[in-house]
Design a protein around this motif. Sequence first.
Motif, PDB file in Angstrom:
ATOM      1  N   LEU A 265       0.832  -1.207   0.000  1.00  0.00           N
ATOM      2  CA  LEU A 265       0.000   0.000   0.000  1.00  0.00           C
ATOM      3  C   LEU A 265       0.867   1.257   0.000  1.00  0.00           C
ATOM      4  O   LEU A 265       0.518   2.262  -0.641  1.00  0.00           O
ATOM      5  N   TYR A 267       3.827   1.472  -1.359  1.00  0.00           N
ATOM      6  CA  TYR A 267       4.346   1.589  -2.730  1.00  0.00           C
ATOM      7  C   TYR A 267       3.290   2.173  -3.669  1.00  0.00           C
ATOM      8  O   TYR A 267       3.593   3.054  -4.489  1.00  0.00           O
ATOM      9  N   LEU A 268       2.050   1.703  -3.558  1.00  0.00           N
ATOM     10  CA  LEU A 268       0.984   2.229  -4.413  1.00  0.00           C
ATOM     11  C   LEU A 268       0.791   3.721  -4.194  1.00  0.00           C
ATOM     12  O   LEU A 268       0.642   4.496  -5.153  1.00  0.00           O
ATOM     13  N   ARG A 271       3.631   5.592  -5.717  1.00  0.00           N
ATOM     14  CA  ARG A 271       3.544   5.544  -7.181  1.00  0.00           C
ATOM     15  C   ARG A 271       2.530   6.568  -7.698  1.00  0.00           C
ATOM     16  O   ARG A 271       2.770   7.248  -8.688  1.00  0.00           O
TER      17      ARG A 271
END
Length: 285
Positions: A265, A267-268, A271
């Motif tokens: 989560l 990383y998302l 991103r």
Amino acid sequence: MNDDWWSRVFNFQDYGQLLGLVQNSLIAAAVLGIVGGVIGVFVMQRDMAFAVHGVSEMSFAGAAGALLFGVGVVSGALVGAVVAALAIGLLGARARDRNSAIGVLMPFGLGLGILFLALFDGRASSKFGLLTGQIISVDGPDLGRLIAICLVALVVLVAIWRPLMFDSLDPDVAEARGVPGRALSLLFMLALGLVVSVAVQIVGALLVLALLVTPAAAALRVSASPVLAPLLSAAFGVAAAVGGILLALGGSLPISPYITTISFLTYLACRVIGSGRDRSARLAV
């Protein structure tokens, strides 16, 4: 049925009493999050995420062998990880050679570890914990050893920080300037092996990438700064490791699903932030 499923994932009855049982694990997880996050930035810059998995498999084999022969699991994981790291560093001067060496070591380490676990007659939870992590897996002596291992890895990183950063970002120019690439690679792999051996104790051999790769990948999505990126990566690693243990304490599942979910989560979110910033920069131009 749904209530029973939910209670296995999150159940905070008697949480305060249970919290006292995992103090050592929380400290170890925080230290690992910091050191793993910092070294993870170099892992990403040097394109060595695959190497982390290869070293973790051999660390798992060493830990499983130690479990079978009644030796300290921390010592076994350390020996397996260091042997694998040095082998990859020696055999893998080029990316193709390195990946070939890792591809050979991974199935060998996993198969050897499974063999040792199959011969081990002890508790099934001990076997399972080596693969997926255990919430109460660090006693007092182990905590001291884990912190010492992480400190050694951090000292090695600090000692070679500047030339390693140069070699990671532009290896061809670094070689032309006389930077000893092979020596740096060996020292870096040694530090990586030390950190992986600790990570196996916390999150298990199968999901080490969640602490040594994902936080760094997230940090590099929002910053390319040689100072800010390692700091962000370390913060993300601590949040995943410590947060995962705190959440796992309220359920009956292994630690790893919680740690990997927090890492993913994070990383998302990074991103999305990074993509939005890049889009804004393009529109401004």
